[in-house]
Design a protein around this motif. Structure first.
Motif, PDB file in Angstrom:
ATOM      1  N   ALA A 146      48.306  34.361  66.515  1.00  0.00           N
ATOM      2  CA  ALA A 146      47.610  36.007  66.856  1.00  0.00           C
ATOM      3  C   ALA A 146      47.788  36.323  68.271  1.00  0.00           C
ATOM      4  O   ALA A 146      48.121  36.860  68.724  1.00  0.00           O
ATOM      5  CB  ALA A 146      46.649  36.689  66.093  1.00  0.00           C
ATOM      6  N   LEU A 147      46.634  35.159  68.401  1.00  0.00           N
ATOM      7  CA  LEU A 147      46.424  34.964  70.384  1.00  0.00           C
ATOM      8  C   LEU A 147      46.978  34.647  70.171  1.00  0.00           C
ATOM      9  O   LEU A 147      47.779  34.829  72.128  1.00  0.00           O
ATOM     10  CB  LEU A 147      44.902  34.227  69.901  1.00  0.00           C
TER      11      LEU A 147
ATOM     12  N   GLU B 117      48.812  27.577  65.850  1.00  0.00           N
ATOM     13  CA  GLU B 117      47.341  27.589  66.085  1.00  0.00           C
ATOM     14  C   GLU B 117      47.287  28.847  66.849  1.00  0.00           C
ATOM     15  O   GLU B 117      47.826  29.009  67.570  1.00  0.00           O
ATOM     16  CB  GLU B 117      46.586  26.121  66.431  1.00  0.00           C
ATOM     17  N   ASN B 118      46.073  29.350  65.651  1.00  0.00           N
ATOM     18  CA  ASN B 118      45.653  30.818  66.634  1.00  0.00           C
ATOM     19  C   ASN B 118      46.689  31.821  66.816  1.00  0.00           C
ATOM     20  O   ASN B 118      47.315  32.461  68.186  1.00  0.00           O
ATOM     21  CB  ASN B 118      44.742  30.284  67.490  1.00  0.00           C
TER      22      ASN B 118
ATOM     23  N   ILE C  42      35.600  36.190  68.546  1.00  0.00           N
ATOM     24  CA  ILE C  42      35.464  36.562  67.170  1.00  0.00           C
ATOM     25  C   ILE C  42      36.861  35.838  65.751  1.00  0.00           C
ATOM     26  O   ILE C  42      35.773  35.141  65.021  1.00  0.00           O
ATOM     27  CB  ILE C  42      36.158  38.314  67.277  1.00  0.00           C
ATOM     28  N   LEU C  43      37.807  35.841  66.875  1.00  0.00           N
ATOM     29  CA  LEU C  43      38.781  34.583  66.529  1.00  0.00           C
ATOM     30  C   LEU C  43      38.257  33.028  66.278  1.00  0.00           C
ATOM     31  O   LEU C  43      38.340  31.885  66.052  1.00  0.00           O
ATOM     32  CB  LEU C  43      40.020  34.856  66.644  1.00  0.00           C
ATOM     33  N   GLY C  44      37.511  32.881  66.669  1.00  0.00           N
ATOM     34  CA  GLY C  44      36.640  31.643  67.301  1.00  0.00           C
ATOM     35  C   GLY C  44      37.118  30.551  67.929  1.00  0.00           C
ATOM     36  O   GLY C  44      36.933  29.687  68.055  1.00  0.00           O
TER      37      GLY C  44
ATOM     38  N   LEU D   9      37.661  39.015  71.702  1.00  0.00           N
ATOM     39  CA  LEU D   9      38.868  38.570  70.512  1.00  0.00           C
ATOM     40  C   LEU D   9      39.057  37.085  70.554  1.00  0.00           C
ATOM     41  O   LEU D   9      39.128  36.046  69.338  1.00  0.00           O
ATOM     42  CB  LEU D   9      40.213  39.301  70.843  1.00  0.00           C
TER      43      LEU D   9
ATOM     44  N   TYR E  37      53.264  39.752  64.996  1.00  0.00           N
ATOM     45  CA  TYR E  37      52.360  38.453  63.942  1.00  0.00           C
ATOM     46  C   TYR E  37      53.152  38.601  63.027  1.00  0.00           C
ATOM     47  O   TYR E  37      53.545  37.513  62.008  1.00  0.00           O
ATOM     48  CB  TYR E  37      51.106  39.279  64.251  1.00  0.00           C
TER      49      TYR E  37
END
Lengths: 262, 253
Positions: B59-60, B56-57, B125-127, B122, B44
């Motif tokens: 990391a995920l 977008e997102n 947590i990351l919405g 996760l 990342y």
């Protein structure tokens, strides 16, 4: 289930094992090709691979009746182990047929698949299922296995902390629970201390008494004479003699004695 | 059918494999879950700061890619050595040798499921949260299992004869890591190559997993069925090759 399903089955008759003109042929490359690089290099012109041809078994025929204890003797490299491995289904016959009736338990080596990092308990379940026992039948026989091997106290100890004698005792006690129709035995009983050996011999006698078929491969002519009614002597992959144990052993001894003089 | 007849053995081999894997150290289990997370952080950092991909997102996005990819790597790498690594079970007793391959793949399968379980908190947590489409996970993961098992049949049987196959496969996997959309969005692929790029079943799989996990949408049924077909084909041909080569395993090992 420890079964050799690959072999054709016949309608039930009195034979447990019927071997017809069995031959096994090994091609041993003079230089060993193990890697892709080796294989590629050997494709280059002028780089033909040379092989040593050798027949581990040649036109071997015999049959073993149900309930019989059948001995196989012979010098080192005479094809005893190859024969046993073909009967066990580990090696494929190149020529000839092998017919096996019933469930085979191969005792070529004890403790196949043991995991040193696991406990005795875990290994009993693992090894039991390798030998063809279902989870349920292992659970039923579990206490008996520990009792026979005399290892109740070490139930939760990891196998790597076992002595070799303890490991073999555990393996034998588990393997013997498989309740096969045919038992293939390759000198595995020369293990453990004297008391345990006696226990093993008793167990084999018990299995014999229960009408099971036993194929017994050994160098120990005395124990072959004691256990087996009929016997097969192999010499360089061919049958040297076949028949009553006493006759075959006398033959075998005479020939190997005259052979050693030359 | 060996799958039914030997189910207890398959299960016991898988379980003991997992036990040995996770028992070797106290942190053994934790490490195997931490590994993809730490890997994600590194990638990342590199790909969002150095290459500056705008996803977008992200990391995920990367984490899902890594977890999907890890099953292929762990499954095939351990299964490749499953025949050679257990000579006793090949030369001293007869059991269908596919069992050794299957139980290795299954143990990687269980590890992979655990990694996905770590992903779920996760997601909250990351919405991102989850949608009903997450229920597709078992189906997709079993299709993926089929694919990994098929590839493993090829690798395990060839490895018996070609002992440097692990080196070759290692390079193939390295290449595959960058040829699959793990650390970059598919949009960076030039349009001219896109149709070839999409032929990679791993690309399709990652799209599918991201659809139902990250975007909360229904993945394309066409992709799912194509991956399924690929898995079936590879498994069938893998089995055929395996059966052909299996005859001499005990002589070569």
């Amino acid at each position: 289930m420890v079964e050799t399903l690959k072999f054709p089955r016949q309608s039930p008759d009195k034979y447990a094992i019927k071997v017809d003109l069995l031959s096994k042929h090994f091609r041993i490359p003079k230089e060993r090709k193990q890697t892709t690089y080796d294989h590629l290099v050997s494709l280059l012109p002028g780089r033909e691979t040379l092989y040593d041809d050798f027949w581990a078994l040649k036109d071997v025929s015999f049959s073993v009746q149900k309930g019989e204890t059948f001995g196989v003797i012979g010098a080192n490299g005479s094809g005893k182990s190859t024969l046993l491995k073909i009967l066990a289904g580990v090696l494929y016959p190149d020529f000839g047929t092998v017919q096996v009736q019933g469930k085979i338990a191969p005792f070529l080596e004890l403790g196949v698949g043991f995991q040193p990092d696991l406990t005795a308990r875990e290994n009993i379940y693992l090894y039991g299922s390798i030998m063809g026992l279902s989870k349920k039948s292992i659970a039923v026989r579990y206490d008996e296995i520990l009792e026979f091997s005399d290892l109740k106290r070490f139930e939760h100890m990891r196998l790597k902390n076992f002595s070799s004698g303890m490991t073999v005792r555990l393996a034998f006690a588990t393997a013997i629970q498989t309740d096969p129709d045919i038992l293939l035995v390759d000198e595995v009983f020369a293990v453990g201390d004297e008391a345990f050996q006696r226990k093993c011999t008793e167990k084999i006698e018990e299995i014999k008494g229960a009408g099971k078929t036993i194929i017994y491969v050994s160098h120990a002519l005395e124990s072959v004479r004691e256990l087996c009614s009929r016997c097969l002597a192999l010499d360089h992959g061919t049958i040297q003699s076949l028949g009553e144990t006493d006759v075959v052993i006398a033959d075998y001894l005479a020939i190997s004695a005259s052979g050693s003089r030359i | 059918m060996w799958l039914v007849q030997y189910r207890d053995l398959i299960w016991n081999l898988t379980i003991s494999d997992l036990k040995v894997k996770y028992q070797s150290s106290v942190l053994g289990f934790a490490w195997s879950l931490l590994n993809p997370l730490l890997m994600m952080l590194v990638l990342y950092f590199v790909f969002s700061n150095v290459f500056r991909f705008e996803v977008e997102n992200f990391a995920l996005y990367i984490l899902i890619g890594i977890i999907v990819w890890r099953f292929l790597v762990n499954g095939t790498m351990t299964a490749m050595g499953s025949i050679v690594g257990r000579p006793g079970l090949v030369t001293k007793i007869f059991i269908p040798r596919q069992i050794l391959v299957l139980s290795s793949v299954l143990s990687a399968f269980v590890s992979s499921i655990l990694e996905f379980l770590v992903l779920i908190p996760l997601l909250f947590i990351l919405g991102v949260g989850v949608t009903v489409y997450i229920l597709l996970f078992p189906i997709v993961h079993v299709i993926y299992l089929l694919l990994v098992y098929g590839i493993s049949l090829f690798l395990a049987s060839l490895y018996v004869y070609y002992r440097d196959l692990n080196q070759i496969w290692d390079v193939v996997l390295q290449a595959g890591f960058f040829l699959s959309p793990i650390v970059y969005p598919i949009s960076v692929i030039p349009a001219a190559y896109l149709s070839y790029y999409m032929l990679n079943p791993m690309t399709m799989l990652m799209e599918i997993y991201r659809d139902f996990l990250l975007y909360g949408s229904m993945p394309s049924l066409l992709s799912i069925s194509m991956v399924f077909m690929a898995g079936c084909l590879i498994a069938v041909f893998g089995s055929l090759l395996f059966q052909r080569l299996e005859r001499r395993f005990a002589e070569v090992i």
